[in-house]
Structures are given as structure tokens and as C-alpha cells.
Write an enzyme that holds these catalytic residues in place. Structure first.
Site, mmCIF file in Angstrom:
data_model
loop_
_atom_site.group_PDB
_atom_site.id
_atom_site.type_symbol
_atom_site.label_atom_id
_atom_site.label_comp_id
_atom_site.label_asym_id
_atom_site.label_seq_id
_atom_site.Cartn_x
_atom_site.Cartn_y
_atom_site.Cartn_z
ATOM 1 N N LYS A 133 -5.927 1.297 0.353
ATOM 2 C CA LYS A 133 -5.410 0.569 -0.805
ATOM 3 C C LYS A 133 -5.577 -0.947 -0.669
ATOM 4 C CE LYS A 133 -2.060 4.105 -2.183
ATOM 5 N NZ LYS A 133 -0.648 4.379 -2.534
ATOM 6 N N LYS B 142 10.649 -7.990 8.365
ATOM 7 C CA LYS B 142 9.675 -7.509 7.375
ATOM 8 C C LYS B 142 10.368 -7.219 6.049
ATOM 9 C CE LYS B 142 5.689 -4.425 7.169
ATOM 10 N NZ LYS B 142 5.017 -3.242 7.734
ATOM 11 N N MET C 174 9.746 9.828 -1.218
ATOM 12 C CA MET C 174 8.446 9.582 -1.837
ATOM 13 C C MET C 174 7.375 10.531 -1.303
ATOM 14 S SD MET C 174 8.734 5.416 -2.038
ATOM 15 C CE MET C 174 7.034 5.091 -2.440
#
Length: 279
Positions: free
Chosen positions: A72, A163, A222
Site C-alpha cells: 500500500k 507511535k 478488522m
């Protein structure tokens, strides 16, 4: 000319691994709704070989691509033009080859998640406390679409707190967003908990406190598979009222891709049902 017009339009998903991808089946079912003639294949791409694979597919007459892990970011860099949601996600999962020879990059993951939550599962995000587990690419792509639905608070929990905090700062102008480590979740309760980590692939669950779920809470992974993920099993034992995997998100992001390519958005509930039955 008639032969050209009757030929199937070429689309594909590229990634590694993609042998078990449901995307060819999904897009075939979509095409049947509109009587579109398409051929959609899954193409395994070697590490470092995405640019070449894209160029070859395009040269062979390809019209568009879905891009999955681990390419991606490569797709993001190779696109000549990007949608606003791709720019926010920092990644591209949908490519359209334009008539002028340029490459258009989009990201439909966040729209797919939000559509699954709000339409299929009928969960309102507005004024809810939302917890997102993880701070990788999958999470980055869904933050802006979630925040645009105005949750009371969105918290990113991640092993590497820095992060998560970087993401929270970057997306702060979209709504109230915070970040913390998993150990800082103790004593906090959430209405919607979304697992965006890869822990389920390893048969693991992030280190979460027991009383994480508010009344009537939804636990959403997910990831998806033929059976419940470890996170879904954990949520069932720890008070989540509703539990869902990411199959609906997969179908909804695919429908958004179909819209990018064909200008029409397919009906999705029958496709999700067919996939649940193994069809």
C-alpha cells in the site's frame, strides 16, 4: 470494434500473500448486479516487484487494481494523483488507470469500516467513546473517517506509545483524539473497541484490562476468518455485548473501490451474506 466493446474489463488485487483473497469473488458478485463484464484476478507479487507488476498489468490493458499488504505504501508513492482520503491515510489500496496515462490512487479502507459500522451493524459513532488498538497502517487509514462521525473521544492504544501519540497529534484537528499504552487503559471503558493490530494473525490478543467494555459495547476486529479471532473470543468473555469481524469492512471497502472504477456503488448485504455461507 464490437469485439473490443464486448471484452471483459481487467481488474486485479496485488499483494503477498493473495492466494486466499476473497476480492475476486466479491467483485464478480458486484459485477453481476450491473451486468458488467469484468475479469478480476489475484496476482501474487514478489517483494520489491510491485512497480514492475503494476506496469505489466497496465500495459496488458488493466483498468484498475486493489492493493493489499505489503504494497500500500508502494502504491501511494507510484500514484500521480491522490484522493484526499489517500493523502490522509498515507497509503493507497485502490488504483485507477486514467485515459491520459496517469495513475490515480485512493484509499477506501476507512470508508469501508465506517460503512460497516453505521449501515450494516447500525452502530452510531457520534458521542461514543471509541478505542482503536494499534497504530500501524491499518489504523492510520481509518482515523479520519471515524473522527468525522464525531465520537466523544477516540483513544489509540499501542505498545509503542510514541507511535500512537504521533498519530493523535496528526489527526487532532478532526476531533478529540488521545493516545496511550495498553497498561494505561485500566479503569477506562469504551462503547466501541476496534482491533487494528496484527495480533489475531499470530493467535494473540493485545494485553487489555478486563473491564474495558461499557454497557452495550461493540468489539470489532478488522481481521476476519472462518472462525472467531482470538480478540473476538476474548471480548465475548469480557463483557462485549456485540462482536463483529472485518468481513463487512472488506466488502464495503471493495464496494467503494467499485465506485471509483465504475461510477456506481454495489449493494453489499447480499454479498456479505453469500461470503458468510461460503458462496
Amino acid at each position: 470494434m464490437a469485439d473490443i466493446e464486448s471484452a471483459s474489463l481487467q481488474f486485479a488485487v496485488m499483494g503477498s500473500p493473495v492466494a486466499h483473497s476473497k476480492s475476486p469473488r466479491i467483485h464478480t458478485l458486484f459485477a453481476h448486479q450491473f451486468k458488467h463484464r469484468i475479469e478480476y484476478t489475484a496476482i501474487e507479487v514478489d517483494p520489491g516487484g510491485f512497480a514492475q507488476a503494476l506496469a505489466q498489468f497496465r500495459a496488458a490493458g488493466g483498468r484498475g487494481l486493489n492493493v493489499t499488504v505489503p504494497f500500500k505504501l508502494d502504491a501511494f508513492r507510484l500514484a500521480d494523483h491522490l484522493s484526499d482520503r489517500a493523502k490522509l491515510a498515507g497509503a493507497v489500496n485502490t488504483i485507477r488507470f486514467e485515459p491520459d496515462g496517469t495513475v490515480f490512487g485512493d484509499n477506501t479502507d476507512g470508508a469501508g469500516l465506517v460503512h460497516d459500522l453505521t449501515k450494516n451493524l447500525e452502530v452510531a459513532i457520534k458521542d461514543k467513546k471509541v478505542l482503536v488498538l494499534g497504530a500501524g497502517g491499518a489504523v492510520r487509514g481509518v482515523l479520519a473517517p471515524l473522527l468525522k462521525h464525531h465520537p466523544a473521544l477516540l483513544v489509540i492504544a499501542n505498545r509503542t506509545v510514541s507511535k500512537g501519540k504521533e498519530l493523535a497529534e496528526e489527526f487532532a484537528h478532526f476531533g478529540r483524539i488521545e493516545a496511550c499504552g495498553f497498561n494505561e487503559l485500566k479503569g477506562k471503558r469504551f462503547d466501541i473497541v476496534i482491533n487494528g493490530t496484527a495480533a489475531s494473525l499470530k493467535g494473540e490478543v493485545p494485553p487489555l484490562p478486563e473491564n474495558l467494555f461499557a454497557n452495550h459495547a461493540l468489539a470489532y476486529d478488522m481481521m476476519y476468518g472462518d472462525k472467531a479471532t482470538p480478540f473476538m473470543d476474548w471480548a465475548a468473555l469480557h463483557g462485549a455485548e456485540r462482536i463483529a469481524d472485518g468481513l463487512g469492512m472488506l466488502v464495503e471497502q471493495a464496494a467503494e473501490s467499485y465506485l471509483v472504477w465504475h461510477g456506481v456503488r454495489p449493494e453489499t448485504k447480499s454479498v456479505i451474506a453469500a461470503l458468510r455461507k461460503g458462496g
